[in-house]
Design a protein around this motif. Structure first.
Motif, PDB file in Angstrom:
ATOM      1  N   ASP A 181      48.028  42.795  39.942  1.00 35.25           N
ATOM      2  CA  ASP A 181      46.698  42.760  39.321  1.00 35.25           C
ATOM      3  C   ASP A 181      45.895  44.013  39.644  1.00 35.25           C
ATOM      4  OD1 ASP A 181      46.912  40.431  37.881  1.00 35.25           O
ATOM      5  OD2 ASP A 181      46.161  39.165  39.499  1.00 35.25           O
ATOM      6  N   TYR A 182      46.075  44.556  40.832  1.00 28.04           N
ATOM      7  CA  TYR A 182      45.412  45.812  41.170  1.00 28.04           C
ATOM      8  C   TYR A 182      45.873  46.914  40.205  1.00 28.04           C
ATOM      9  CZ  TYR A 182      44.078  50.082  43.577  1.00 28.04           C
ATOM     10  OH  TYR A 182      43.560  51.314  43.869  1.00 28.04           O
ATOM     11  N   HIS A 229      44.357  46.331  36.869  1.00 22.64           N
ATOM     12  CA  HIS A 229      42.942  46.702  36.899  1.00 22.64           C
ATOM     13  C   HIS A 229      42.796  48.215  36.797  1.00 22.64           C
ATOM     14  CE1 HIS A 229      39.113  47.554  39.120  1.00 22.64           C
ATOM     15  NE2 HIS A 229      38.690  46.727  38.194  1.00 22.64           N
ATOM     16  N   GLN A 230      43.618  48.937  37.555  1.00 21.54           N
ATOM     17  CA  GLN A 230      43.568  50.407  37.519  1.00 21.54           C
ATOM     18  C   GLN A 230      43.919  50.940  36.130  1.00 21.54           C
ATOM     19  OE1 GLN A 230      41.823  50.575  40.536  1.00 21.54           O
ATOM     20  NE2 GLN A 230      42.680  52.605  40.404  1.00 21.54           N
ATOM     21  N   TYR A 251      39.384  40.740  38.012  1.00 21.93           N
ATOM     22  CA  TYR A 251      40.051  41.251  39.205  1.00 21.93           C
ATOM     23  C   TYR A 251      39.296  40.847  40.479  1.00 21.93           C
ATOM     24  CZ  TYR A 251      42.065  44.237  42.724  1.00 21.93           C
ATOM     25  OH  TYR A 251      42.652  44.681  43.877  1.00 21.93           O
ATOM     26  N   LYS A 273      40.892  38.697  43.449  1.00 25.80           N
ATOM     27  CA  LYS A 273      40.972  39.254  44.807  1.00 25.80           C
ATOM     28  C   LYS A 273      40.424  38.251  45.825  1.00 25.80           C
ATOM     29  CE  LYS A 273      38.183  42.610  45.559  1.00 25.80           C
ATOM     30  NZ  LYS A 273      37.506  43.906  45.490  1.00 25.80           N
TER      31      LYS A 273
END
Length: 148
Positions: free
Chosen positions: A113-114, A117-118, A127, A131
């Protein structure tokens, strides 16, 4: 004007509660929940269901991506590996081993997911919720895991 917000953030936080309750029950020595059975078994099955659901969400994310997007290839592969590894882990590992595998699975999906998101595939709000909820779930599972 309708200002009703989507229920997903609330449902996501609510979905963490069985992990928290399971770790609390294990901590205070409650071994079984009436009707549902052993706390460790309930926690394991719930973890498997939620992790599979999340892997399915990753699969769904890839469907709307252009073929040349690197995540269009990564997401279906990673989601299948995670779902199948957790299923096999549930079948083959001890309860404590599976709890630790769930920790690895949830952290892995947060890392994915990081990256999403990036790459601007998932938004900031989603996100952020993921988290925080993953931190709650992972802490609850670690608390359970060290006591088993």
């Amino acid at each position: 004007m309708n200002t009703m917000k989507k229920p997903s953030p609330y449902l996501t936080f609510a979905g963490a509660m069985p992990f928290v309750l399971g770790s609390v029950f294990i901590t205070i020595g409650i071994e079984a929940i009436p009707v549902l059975g052993k706390v460790t078994h309930v926690l394991s099955i719930y973890g498997l269901v939620i992790a599979s659901f999340m892997a399915g969400a990753h699969w769904g994310n890839h469907l709307s991506l252009a073929d040349d997007n690197t995540w269009a290839v990564k997401l279906p592969v990673f989601s299948n590996i995670i779902a199948l590894a957790l299923w096999l882990g549930f079948l083959l590992l001890s309860t404590v081993g599976f709890i630790w595998l769930l920790v690895v699975g949830f952290v892995s999906m947060l890392v994915i997911d990081y990256g999403l998101h990036q790459a601007h595939i998932i938004n900031n709000d989603y996100y952020r919720v993921r988290k925080y909820v993953t931190m709650i779930v992972v802490i609850a599972l670690i608390i359970a895991g060290v006591q088993l």
